[in-house]
Scaffold this motif. Structure first.
Motif, PDB file in Angstrom:
ATOM      1  N   PRO A 154       0.823  -1.219   0.000  1.00 42.33           N
ATOM      2  CA  PRO A 154       0.000   0.000   0.000  1.00 42.33           C
ATOM      3  C   PRO A 154       0.850   1.261   0.000  1.00 42.33           C
ATOM      4  O   PRO A 154       1.989   1.271   0.465  1.00 42.33           O
ATOM      5  N   GLN A 155       0.298   2.329  -0.515  1.00 43.70           N
ATOM      6  CA  GLN A 155       0.952   3.623  -0.518  1.00 43.70           C
ATOM      7  C   GLN A 155       0.989   4.216   0.895  1.00 43.70           C
ATOM      8  O   GLN A 155       0.081   3.993   1.706  1.00 43.70           O
ATOM      9  N   ALA A 156       2.054   4.935   1.187  1.00 40.89           N
ATOM     10  CA  ALA A 156       2.173   5.584   2.493  1.00 40.89           C
ATOM     11  C   ALA A 156       1.174   6.731   2.595  1.00 40.89           C
ATOM     12  O   ALA A 156       0.930   7.453   1.623  1.00 40.89           O
ATOM     13  N   ASP A 157       0.584   6.890   3.782  1.00 42.10           N
ATOM     14  CA  ASP A 157      -0.335   7.999   3.990  1.00 42.10           C
ATOM     15  C   ASP A 157       0.443   9.282   4.279  1.00 42.10           C
ATOM     16  O   ASP A 157       1.655   9.270   4.516  1.00 42.10           O
ATOM     17  N   ALA A 158      -0.249  10.406   4.240  1.00 39.55           N
ATOM     18  CA  ALA A 158       0.403  11.692   4.461  1.00 39.55           C
ATOM     19  C   ALA A 158       0.693  11.888   5.948  1.00 39.55           C
ATOM     20  O   ALA A 158      -0.112  11.537   6.807  1.00 39.55           O
ATOM     21  N   TRP A 159       1.876  12.424   6.245  1.00 39.90           N
ATOM     22  CA  TRP A 159       2.291  12.697   7.624  1.00 39.90           C
ATOM     23  C   TRP A 159       2.533  14.192   7.788  1.00 39.90           C
ATOM     24  O   TRP A 159       3.018  14.865   6.867  1.00 39.90           O
ATOM     25  N   GLN A 160       2.232  14.687   8.997  1.00 36.83           N
ATOM     26  CA  GLN A 160       2.681  16.014   9.401  1.00 36.83           C
ATOM     27  C   GLN A 160       3.992  15.811  10.149  1.00 36.83           C
ATOM     28  O   GLN A 160       4.017  15.525  11.345  1.00 36.83           O
ATOM     29  N   THR A 161       5.082  15.931   9.447  1.00 41.65           N
ATOM     30  CA  THR A 161       6.379  15.539   9.988  1.00 41.65           C
ATOM     31  C   THR A 161       6.995  16.651  10.831  1.00 41.65           C
ATOM     32  O   THR A 161       6.764  17.839  10.607  1.00 41.65           O
ATOM     33  N   VAL A 162       7.810  16.225  11.808  1.00 42.09           N
ATOM     34  CA  VAL A 162       8.619  17.173  12.567  1.00 42.09           C
ATOM     35  C   VAL A 162      10.056  17.176  12.056  1.00 42.09           C
ATOM     36  O   VAL A 162      10.831  18.084  12.374  1.00 42.09           O
ATOM     37  N   ARG A 163      10.412  16.164  11.285  1.00 35.06           N
ATOM     38  CA  ARG A 163      11.712  16.147  10.632  1.00 35.06           C
ATOM     39  C   ARG A 163      11.663  15.186   9.452  1.00 35.06           C
ATOM     40  O   ARG A 163      10.994  14.160   9.498  1.00 35.06           O
ATOM     41  N   GLN A 164      12.396  15.552   8.415  1.00 33.17           N
ATOM     42  CA  GLN A 164      12.475  14.709   7.220  1.00 33.17           C
ATOM     43  C   GLN A 164      13.874  14.837   6.639  1.00 33.17           C
ATOM     44  O   GLN A 164      14.469  15.913   6.651  1.00 33.17           O
ATOM     45  N   ALA A 165      14.416  13.730   6.166  1.00 32.80           N
ATOM     46  CA  ALA A 165      15.724  13.737   5.526  1.00 32.80           C
ATOM     47  C   ALA A 165      15.691  12.747   4.370  1.00 32.80           C
ATOM     48  O   ALA A 165      14.942  11.764   4.387  1.00 32.80           O
ATOM     49  N   THR A 166      16.493  13.002   3.369  1.00 34.49           N
ATOM     50  CA  THR A 166      16.590  12.126   2.208  1.00 34.49           C
ATOM     51  C   THR A 166      17.987  11.532   2.130  1.00 34.49           C
ATOM     52  O   THR A 166      18.980  12.250   2.248  1.00 34.49           O
ATOM     53  N   VAL A 167      18.050  10.220   1.960  1.00 33.45           N
ATOM     54  CA  VAL A 167      19.322   9.512   1.791  1.00 33.45           C
ATOM     55  C   VAL A 167      19.351   8.926   0.393  1.00 33.45           C
ATOM     56  O   VAL A 167      18.415   8.219  -0.010  1.00 33.45           O
ATOM     57  N   GLU A 168      20.409   9.223  -0.343  1.00 32.22           N
ATOM     58  CA  GLU A 168      20.578   8.623  -1.659  1.00 32.22           C
ATOM     59  C   GLU A 168      21.180   7.229  -1.467  1.00 32.22           C
ATOM     60  O   GLU A 168      22.264   7.086  -0.921  1.00 32.22           O
ATOM     61  N   THR A 169      20.461   6.220  -1.900  1.00 31.02           N
ATOM     62  CA  THR A 169      20.926   4.841  -1.727  1.00 31.02           C
ATOM     63  C   THR A 169      21.748   4.438  -2.944  1.00 31.02           C
ATOM     64  O   THR A 169      21.261   4.463  -4.066  1.00 31.02           O
ATOM     65  N   THR A 170      22.994   4.073  -2.703  1.00 32.26           N
ATOM     66  CA  THR A 170      23.911   3.686  -3.774  1.00 32.26           C
ATOM     67  C   THR A 170      24.553   2.355  -3.421  1.00 32.26           C
ATOM     68  O   THR A 170      24.566   1.937  -2.255  1.00 32.26           O
ATOM     69  N   SER A 171      25.120   1.710  -4.425  1.00 29.29           N
ATOM     70  CA  SER A 171      25.807   0.447  -4.166  1.00 29.29           C
ATOM     71  C   SER A 171      27.024   0.671  -3.272  1.00 29.29           C
ATOM     72  O   SER A 171      27.402  -0.221  -2.502  1.00 29.29           O
ATOM     73  N   THR A 172      27.634   1.848  -3.333  1.00 25.16           N
ATOM     74  CA  THR A 172      28.763   2.150  -2.457  1.00 25.16           C
ATOM     75  C   THR A 172      28.312   2.209  -1.007  1.00 25.16           C
ATOM     76  O   THR A 172      28.987   1.686  -0.110  1.00 25.16           O
ATOM     77  N   LEU A 173      27.163   2.844  -0.750  1.00 20.39           N
ATOM     78  CA  LEU A 173      26.625   2.883   0.606  1.00 20.39           C
ATOM     79  C   LEU A 173      26.369   1.475   1.119  1.00 20.39           C
ATOM     80  O   LEU A 173      26.721   1.134   2.263  1.00 20.39           O
ATOM     81  N   LEU A 174      25.768   0.622   0.293  1.00 18.40           N
ATOM     82  CA  LEU A 174      25.495  -0.750   0.707  1.00 18.40           C
ATOM     83  C   LEU A 174      26.787  -1.501   0.990  1.00 18.40           C
ATOM     84  O   LEU A 174      26.876  -2.256   1.977  1.00 18.40           O
ATOM     85  N   PHE A 175      27.811  -1.300   0.147  1.00 13.25           N
ATOM     86  CA  PHE A 175      29.094  -1.955   0.372  1.00 13.25           C
ATOM     87  C   PHE A 175      29.685  -1.520   1.713  1.00 13.25           C
ATOM     88  O   PHE A 175      30.172  -2.349   2.491  1.00 13.25           O
ATOM     89  N   ARG A 176      29.668  -0.219   1.984  1.00 14.12           N
ATOM     90  CA  ARG A 176      30.291   0.289   3.204  1.00 14.12           C
ATOM     91  C   ARG A 176      29.582  -0.253   4.443  1.00 14.12           C
ATOM     92  O   ARG A 176      30.229  -0.638   5.429  1.00 14.12           O
ATOM     93  N   TYR A 177      28.234  -0.317   4.409  1.00 18.25           N
ATOM     94  CA  TYR A 177      27.527  -0.839   5.577  1.00 18.25           C
ATOM     95  C   TYR A 177      27.743  -2.344   5.713  1.00 18.25           C
ATOM     96  O   TYR A 177      27.887  -2.860   6.821  1.00 18.25           O
ATOM     97  N   SER A 178      27.790  -3.060   4.595  1.00 19.69           N
ATOM     98  CA  SER A 178      28.092  -4.497   4.666  1.00 19.69           C
ATOM     99  C   SER A 178      29.477  -4.722   5.267  1.00 19.69           C
ATOM    100  O   SER A 178      29.687  -5.658   6.044  1.00 19.69           O
ATOM    101  N   ALA A 179      30.428  -3.864   4.916  1.00 21.89           N
ATOM    102  CA  ALA A 179      31.770  -3.996   5.468  1.00 21.89           C
ATOM    103  C   ALA A 179      31.783  -3.713   6.961  1.00 21.89           C
ATOM    104  O   ALA A 179      32.449  -4.415   7.735  1.00 21.89           O
ATOM    105  N   LEU A 180      31.041  -2.692   7.404  1.00 24.48           N
ATOM    106  CA  LEU A 180      30.964  -2.371   8.835  1.00 24.48           C
ATOM    107  C   LEU A 180      30.432  -3.549   9.644  1.00 24.48           C
ATOM    108  O   LEU A 180      30.875  -3.794  10.770  1.00 24.48           O
TER     109      LEU A 180
END
Length: 273
Positions: A154-180
């Motif tokens: 299902p689609q996400a409903d609308a929120w009245q947010t107090v904070r929002q951030a966007t993370v660009e998901t890349t294969s490099t990010l996945l590699f770094r977290y897998s390594a951690l």
């Protein structure tokens, strides 16, 4: 069920240190999502990872079942949900002992077929005191049947947010977290396996990484590590889609979620107090 009774109570202990190297690599991987302060919310998922010889790995790159986790008759494993109580956060230099105990195994049928659930309770201690208690649920599933496409989430409903951030998901990010986390699960780096064997639309962003984003956002909003933090995976987040991390105020808690910015589907949700 009786075939798995002997696994209940199975326990193991591991010790690791939040080294300066680990802390620095953790900060660099989380980047702008890391909360200010000395605490490192979510770093406990990077400590004392499972490490076995190559001969003891399963087809998915994880340690094969039957070593610590039971060998259920379902081939796919994933991080499903968990509940944490946090007495105190972890910081650089802490030497941490984790005691992990299998406390429950059960089966049920869902819309996507048969499911097996294994509950593992973790206790993290440092400096002679318990810092974190976590009840974590791992779900086992069968391989996808191409003749039975999965229902659209299902689609996400609308929120009245107090904070929002966007993370660009890349294969490099996945590699770094897998390594951690020394995570060898092939859905995070092996595109042909992720799509051709496990049926995903692409590489999959780690569940613990999404939970870590939310835990750090909660820490920033509360001005301290949350006393309780409960999380649940709802839908895979596919690498390449922008991850929208959001929080809103509930009656007595913070509600958080990660949303796929391309599809507006909630991939993971959490609450914190």
């Amino acid at each position: 069920m009786s075939d798995y009774d002997e696994w209940i109570g199975f326990e193991r202990t591991a010790t690791d240190t939040v080294s300066e190297r680990l802390a620095e690599h953790y900060r660099l991987t989380l980047d702008a999502m890391l909360a200010d302060g000395d605490d490192l919310p979510g770093v406990h998922w990077c400590l004392a990872p499972d490490a076995y010889p190559s001969a003891d790995l399963g087809r998915d790159g994880h340690p094969r079942t039957g070593l610590f986790l039971p060998k259920l008759p379902l081939p796919r494993r994933m991080w499903a949900s968990g509940e944490m109580t946090i007495a105190e956060g972890l910081r650089t230099g802490d030497t941490v002992t984790r005691v992990s105990t299998i406390t429950d195994i059960r089966f049920k049928s869902g819309r996507s077929g048969d499911l097996g659930f294994v509950t593992v309770e973790h206790v993290y201690s440092a400096g002679g005191a318990t810092r974190i208690r976590e009840k974590q649920m791992i779900v086992y599933r069968d391989d996808p049947d191409p003749a039975k496409p999965q229902p659209a989430p299902p689609q996400a409903d609308a929120w009245q947010t107090v904070r929002q951030a966007t993370v660009e998901t890349t294969s490099t990010l996945l590699f770094r977290y897998s390594a951690l986390t020394f995570n060898g699960h092939r859905i995070h780096y092996d595109h042909p396996y992720a799509t051709g064997v496990e049926g995903y639309a692409g590489l999959v962003v780690h569940g613990p990484l999404q939970a870590t984003w939310m835990q750090n956002m909660a820490t920033s909003l509360l001005g301290r590590p949350p006393r309780t933090f409960a999380y649940r995976g709802l839908s895979p987040l596919i690498c390449g889609a922008p991850a929208i991390v959001e929080a809103r105020k509930g009656d007595d808690r913070l509600e958080l979620r990660v949303r796929n910015g391309d599809t507006n589907v909630t991939t993971m949700q959490a609450n914190a107090t």
